[in-house]
Scaffold this motif. Sequence first.
Motif, mmCIF file in Angstrom:
data_model
loop_
_atom_site.group_PDB
_atom_site.id
_atom_site.type_symbol
_atom_site.label_atom_id
_atom_site.label_comp_id
_atom_site.label_asym_id
_atom_site.label_seq_id
_atom_site.Cartn_x
_atom_site.Cartn_y
_atom_site.Cartn_z
ATOM 1 N N VAL A 139 2.932 9.710 -7.851
ATOM 2 C CA VAL A 139 1.611 9.888 -7.234
ATOM 3 C C VAL A 139 1.621 10.969 -6.153
ATOM 4 O O VAL A 139 0.612 11.174 -5.471
ATOM 5 N N GLU A 143 0.819 -1.210 0.000
ATOM 6 C CA GLU A 143 0.000 0.000 0.000
ATOM 7 C C GLU A 143 0.853 1.261 0.000
ATOM 8 O O GLU A 143 0.496 2.263 -0.632
ATOM 9 N N THR A 193 1.718 2.223 -3.406
ATOM 10 C CA THR A 193 0.560 2.760 -4.122
ATOM 11 C C THR A 193 0.278 4.202 -3.727
ATOM 12 O O THR A 193 -0.024 5.047 -4.577
#
Length: 344
Positions: A202, A193, A196
């Motif tokens: 990101v 996670e 991610t």
Amino acid sequence: MRNHGLVAFVITTAVLVPAAAHYLSAGHDQVVKFATATTSTLELAGAKIEARLEHPLVDPGESLRIKLVASSAVGKRLDVGLLVYGSKGDEDDRVPSPPVGVAHKTVSIAIDAEGNGSIEIAIPLAGAVENRYSPSPFTSYEVLVMAPRAATKLDRLRRNSALIGEGEGIPEYNASASKFMNLYSWRHDLQGEDATLFGEGVVARLDAHTRTINPAIAIETPSTTEVGKVFAVAVTVKNASRKPARGLVLDVETPIGVVDGAEGIEALVMPDNATFDLDAGESRRFQFRVMPDQVGVLGLYARVTCNGDDCDDDSALTKSGTFDATEIVKAQVVDEAPSIVGRK
């Protein structure tokens, strides 16, 4: 840093000028122009987001305006997480503290039929601390743009962070601080996670700063002046304490940018410095002469140090300086009137 390649002027000492001397003072517009606009991008839910700071340098307490521009988005709105952190001034310690929390928001960008949208957010910058080891004209902040879930997780870790054994040698991070600093370092070896939420592409990161303003040191400088011409800068220093200050040294420097590697302009400052004493409650105004050789925005940083035997490192006079700026413009060219030749 000064440019010693310029034509030298013979001035051996700073001049103490009367309080009635008139100077045109630079303003907020010149200061914000000193730092150039900066952008960073991220991808979120299939959309591309550009985060932009048009003016990344502001006054302490002034609002930083952050613009988010989304494209290729799906749906009528796109939720984005926003964090603003400030330095605690100990980033050069062996175990630096997690940053100061300035803002944590989730903002919604309205998306049109073409998948585009934008929003501007204003965040007052306050709470950061100047670097305790390297006096600087600027105090550092960082803007982070990411998924709302990532922002919530990161800020929860920061708020639960603590240093264990502080004041008893080299401290250690507690579990939350260790996790926070690992994520905040933006390493590329994250797993699961964490990869991610905080992996490459990101998270958008933008540096922002406030200028240093010491109430004991005031700069008076023109808002604009022409390149290649000497102009006067007046610096007033006040000892607001109840005891005299001896062995003081006043310097006016010309920083070229708010971050390392920034492009900027320099100038010759004359004289190099001024040495003086101040009685309790006394003020003095000094005049420096500055010779710029490039067009742009010239930063001016006035700072007082102490070389006396009874110097106080925490003195209001010496703990920080004051930053201001002057815009250097092209010299005006005046055409000479053509000679008139009469007929014979």
